[in-house]
Design a protein around this motif. Structure first.
Motif, PDB file in Angstrom:
ATOM      1  N   ALA A   1     -16.569  -6.538  24.717  1.00  0.00           N
ATOM      2  CA  ALA A   1     -16.644  -7.401  23.550  1.00  0.00           C
ATOM      3  C   ALA A   1     -16.790  -8.898  22.902  1.00  0.00           C
ATOM      4  N   ASP A   2     -17.402  -9.761  22.552  1.00  0.00           N
ATOM      5  CA  ASP A   2     -17.248 -10.979  21.640  1.00  0.00           C
ATOM      6  C   ASP A   2     -16.285 -10.511  20.744  1.00  0.00           C
ATOM      7  N   ILE A   3     -15.371 -10.926  19.870  1.00  0.00           N
ATOM      8  CA  ILE A   3     -15.312 -10.451  18.560  1.00  0.00           C
ATOM      9  C   ILE A   3     -14.652 -11.405  18.461  1.00  0.00           C
ATOM     10  N   GLY A   4     -15.114 -12.782  17.832  1.00  0.00           N
ATOM     11  CA  GLY A   4     -14.783 -13.081  17.252  1.00  0.00           C
ATOM     12  C   GLY A   4     -15.400 -14.403  16.342  1.00  0.00           C
ATOM     13  N   GLY A   5     -16.893 -14.259  16.024  1.00  0.00           N
ATOM     14  CA  GLY A   5     -17.107 -14.456  15.181  1.00  0.00           C
ATOM     15  C   GLY A   5     -17.306 -13.162  14.572  1.00  0.00           C
ATOM     16  N   ARG A   6     -17.200 -12.080  14.592  1.00  0.00           N
ATOM     17  CA  ARG A   6     -17.332 -11.290  14.095  1.00  0.00           C
ATOM     18  C   ARG A   6     -16.690 -11.156  12.132  1.00  0.00           C
ATOM     19  N   PRO A   7     -17.486 -10.461  11.354  1.00  0.00           N
ATOM     20  CA  PRO A   7     -17.220 -10.790   9.937  1.00  0.00           C
ATOM     21  C   PRO A   7     -16.189  -9.194   9.962  1.00  0.00           C
ATOM     22  N   LEU A   8     -16.276  -8.256  10.702  1.00  0.00           N
ATOM     23  CA  LEU A   8     -15.516  -7.007  10.857  1.00  0.00           C
ATOM     24  C   LEU A   8     -14.146  -7.479  11.164  1.00  0.00           C
ATOM     25  N   LEU A   9     -13.775  -8.442  12.099  1.00  0.00           N
ATOM     26  CA  LEU A   9     -12.020  -9.304  11.973  1.00  0.00           C
ATOM     27  C   LEU A   9     -11.476  -9.646  11.172  1.00  0.00           C
ATOM     28  N   GLN A  10     -12.421 -10.974  10.203  1.00  0.00           N
ATOM     29  CA  GLN A  10     -11.617 -11.403   9.394  1.00  0.00           C
ATOM     30  C   GLN A  10     -11.364 -10.628   8.582  1.00  0.00           C
ATOM     31  N   MET A  11     -12.363  -9.249   7.834  1.00  0.00           N
ATOM     32  CA  MET A  11     -11.803  -8.159   6.885  1.00  0.00           C
ATOM     33  C   MET A  11     -11.061  -7.397   7.302  1.00  0.00           C
TER      34      MET A  11
ATOM     35  N   PRO B   1       7.937   1.300  -8.890  1.00  0.00           N
ATOM     36  CA  PRO B   1       7.316   0.368  -8.729  1.00  0.00           C
ATOM     37  C   PRO B   1       6.159   0.188  -6.964  1.00  0.00           C
ATOM     38  N   MET B   2       7.312   1.038  -6.573  1.00  0.00           N
ATOM     39  CA  MET B   2       6.848   1.354  -4.653  1.00  0.00           C
ATOM     40  C   MET B   2       5.543   1.469  -5.418  1.00  0.00           C
ATOM     41  N   HIS B   3       5.410   2.710  -5.637  1.00  0.00           N
ATOM     42  CA  HIS B   3       4.174   3.725  -6.035  1.00  0.00           C
ATOM     43  C   HIS B   3       2.650   3.088  -6.570  1.00  0.00           C
ATOM     44  N   ALA B   4       3.301   2.337  -7.547  1.00  0.00           N
ATOM     45  CA  ALA B   4       2.357   1.229  -7.803  1.00  0.00           C
ATOM     46  C   ALA B   4       2.100   0.589  -6.928  1.00  0.00           C
ATOM     47  N   PHE B   5       2.657  -0.705  -6.289  1.00  0.00           N
ATOM     48  CA  PHE B   5       2.532  -1.480  -5.003  1.00  0.00           C
ATOM     49  C   PHE B   5       2.367  -1.036  -4.100  1.00  0.00           C
ATOM     50  N   GLY B   6       2.980   0.081  -3.336  1.00  0.00           N
ATOM     51  CA  GLY B   6       2.481   0.596  -2.288  1.00  0.00           C
ATOM     52  C   GLY B   6       1.612   1.103  -1.725  1.00  0.00           C
ATOM     53  N   GLY B   7       1.415   1.732  -3.296  1.00  0.00           N
ATOM     54  CA  GLY B   7      -0.399   2.822  -2.749  1.00  0.00           C
ATOM     55  C   GLY B   7      -1.137   1.861  -2.615  1.00  0.00           C
ATOM     56  N   ILE B   8      -1.313   0.595  -4.104  1.00  0.00           N
ATOM     57  CA  ILE B   8      -2.069   0.101  -3.541  1.00  0.00           C
ATOM     58  C   ILE B   8      -2.606  -0.598  -1.749  1.00  0.00           C
ATOM     59  N   GLY B   9      -1.344  -1.606  -1.459  1.00  0.00           N
ATOM     60  CA  GLY B   9      -0.391  -2.141  -0.093  1.00  0.00           C
ATOM     61  C   GLY B   9      -1.020  -1.042   0.704  1.00  0.00           C
ATOM     62  N   ALA B  10      -1.240   0.470   0.725  1.00  0.00           N
ATOM     63  CA  ALA B  10      -0.955   1.343   1.777  1.00  0.00           C
ATOM     64  C   ALA B  10      -2.239   1.595   1.569  1.00  0.00           C
ATOM     65  N   ALA B  11      -3.382   1.292   0.566  1.00  0.00           N
ATOM     66  CA  ALA B  11      -4.700   1.782   0.576  1.00  0.00           C
ATOM     67  C   ALA B  11      -5.727   0.193   1.442  1.00  0.00           C
ATOM     68  N   MET B  12      -4.847  -1.024   1.173  1.00  0.00           N
ATOM     69  CA  MET B  12      -5.646  -1.860   1.928  1.00  0.00           C
ATOM     70  C   MET B  12      -4.746  -1.932   3.827  1.00  0.00           C
ATOM     71  N   PHE B  13      -3.553  -1.569   3.797  1.00  0.00           N
ATOM     72  CA  PHE B  13      -2.574  -2.328   4.999  1.00  0.00           C
ATOM     73  C   PHE B  13      -3.378  -0.818   6.236  1.00  0.00           C
ATOM     74  N   PHE B  14      -3.907   0.333   6.011  1.00  0.00           N
ATOM     75  CA  PHE B  14      -3.601   1.605   6.902  1.00  0.00           C
ATOM     76  C   PHE B  14      -5.614   1.332   7.491  1.00  0.00           C
ATOM     77  N   PRO B  15      -6.595   0.619   6.385  1.00  0.00           N
ATOM     78  CA  PRO B  15      -7.669   0.617   6.903  1.00  0.00           C
ATOM     79  C   PRO B  15      -7.653  -0.719   8.330  1.00  0.00           C
ATOM     80  N   GLY B  16      -7.067  -2.138   7.189  1.00  0.00           N
ATOM     81  CA  GLY B  16      -7.306  -2.935   8.211  1.00  0.00           C
ATOM     82  C   GLY B  16      -6.393  -3.167   9.502  1.00  0.00           C
TER      83      GLY B  16
END
Length: 323
Positions: free
Chosen positions: A269-279, A238-253
């Motif tokens: 720079a002011d980053i508090g209001g940037r959508p990139l921070l939320q992403m 199961p780690m190959h399924a959930f871990g793969g999806i998790g890694a694809a999100m975690f490392f870009p984040g």
């Protein structure tokens, strides 16, 4: 008639509101199987019928010791009824058949002979090549579904939906079916090492009773197919399924957060209001959750397989022993 406790062939038929077809079905099965040398039984599982099929089954069984009726408390669905039949059957060979008289019991002796002649084969699946359903809404979705299921599972059959199938008991010993999984039994058994073949069988139009098919069944089959795909590929990892999806999100984040931290610390720079921070925060948290699910899945897999649990492998008989 079969009265011995030792039974070689168990026929299994889920029954739901088939009052008009039951007498013909029982008579046809009796005519065909009484001419066979094998000991046999006919297990009929009433799936909460409301048309009197349960009472008729009881009456038919009085003078037929080979007819074994079982009654579910409510309508659970075809897969559960079939699983109940598997649990109740005593035979070394299990034969599933529909209760609507569209399958032909006369095909069974030929399929039994094929199974005896091919000891390496564990499952024979029927193929309704000349399907007699009149409704296009049944034929076309079925054809698409069969191709999709074959592609996803790797077990290529023309007709997964045909109920007429023969199984060696050991081939389905560890297979449990829910939802609409009864049509996936060859693919599930193949995961445990079963060898599957397909052969043409007769198919008749329904002349009595009402079809239980609906477009909603196609949707349920597709949902079950997703589960089957996951189970076949990731049941033991199961780690190959959930871990793969998790890694694809975690490392870009994490990379996004490092980038924002760098421009904050070194570029002021002011980053508090940037959508990139939320992403970045969202991807990191979702990735962490998926990785955590993978770890929990691995722990559950080990609890299931390790001391007192279920072995992650199956042994088979030495070559030639079955002959």
């Amino acid at each position: 008639m079969t009265t011995s406790d030792s039974v070689r062939v168990s026929l299994i038929a889920p029954i739901y509101n088939e009052y008009e077809n039951l007498p013909d079905l029982v008579a046809k099965v009796e005519s065909v199987m009484s001419a066979q040398p094998d000991t046999w039984e006919f297990v009929c599982v009433d799936d909460g019928s409301r048309d009197g099929s349960d009472k008729l089954l009881t009456e038919l069984a009085v003078s037929r010791p080979w007819l074994k009726p079982y009654f579910l408390r409510r309508n659970y669905g075809q897969s559960t009824a079939m699983q109940a039949g598997f649990d109740a059957a005593r035979g070394d060979i299990l034969v599933t058949i529909d209760g609507d008289m569209q399958n032909d019991p006369a095909d069974i002796p030929r399929l039994l002979k094929m199974l005896d002649e091919r000891p390496e084969i564990d499952i024979i699946s029927g193929w309704r090549k000349n399907r007699q359903d009149k409704a296009l809404m049944r034929k076309f979705p079925s054809k698409i579904a069969n191709r999709l299921i074959s592609s996803v599972t790797g077990v290529r059959l023309h007709d997964y939906g045909c109920s007429l199938k023969l199984y060696r008991r050991e081939a389905v010993r560890f297979v449990k079916i829910y939802g609409e999984l009864h049509r996936f039994i060859p693919a599930l058994a193949h995961e445990y090492g079963a060898k599957v073949m397909e052969t043409e069988v007769n198919h008749f139009p329904r002349t009595k009773g009402v079809s239980k098919y609906g477009i909603d069944r196609t949707i349920r089959v597709l949902l079950d197919l997703m589960w089957v795909k996951f189970m076949l590929r990731f049941l033991h990892r199961p780690m190959h399924a959930f871990g793969g999806i998790g890694a694809a999100m975690f490392f870009p984040g994490i990379l996004i957060l490092f980038y924002l931290a760098a421009i904050k610390l070194f570029g002021h720079a002011d980053i508090g209001g940037r959508p990139l921070l939320q992403m970045g925060v969202m991807l990191t948290l979702m990735g962490t959750n998926f990785i955590g699910m993978g770890i929990l899945g691995e722990m559950l897999t080990r609890i299931w397989h390790e001391p007192g649990g279920k072995a992650q492998y199956l042994l088979r008989e030495p070559p030639g022993k079955r002959e």
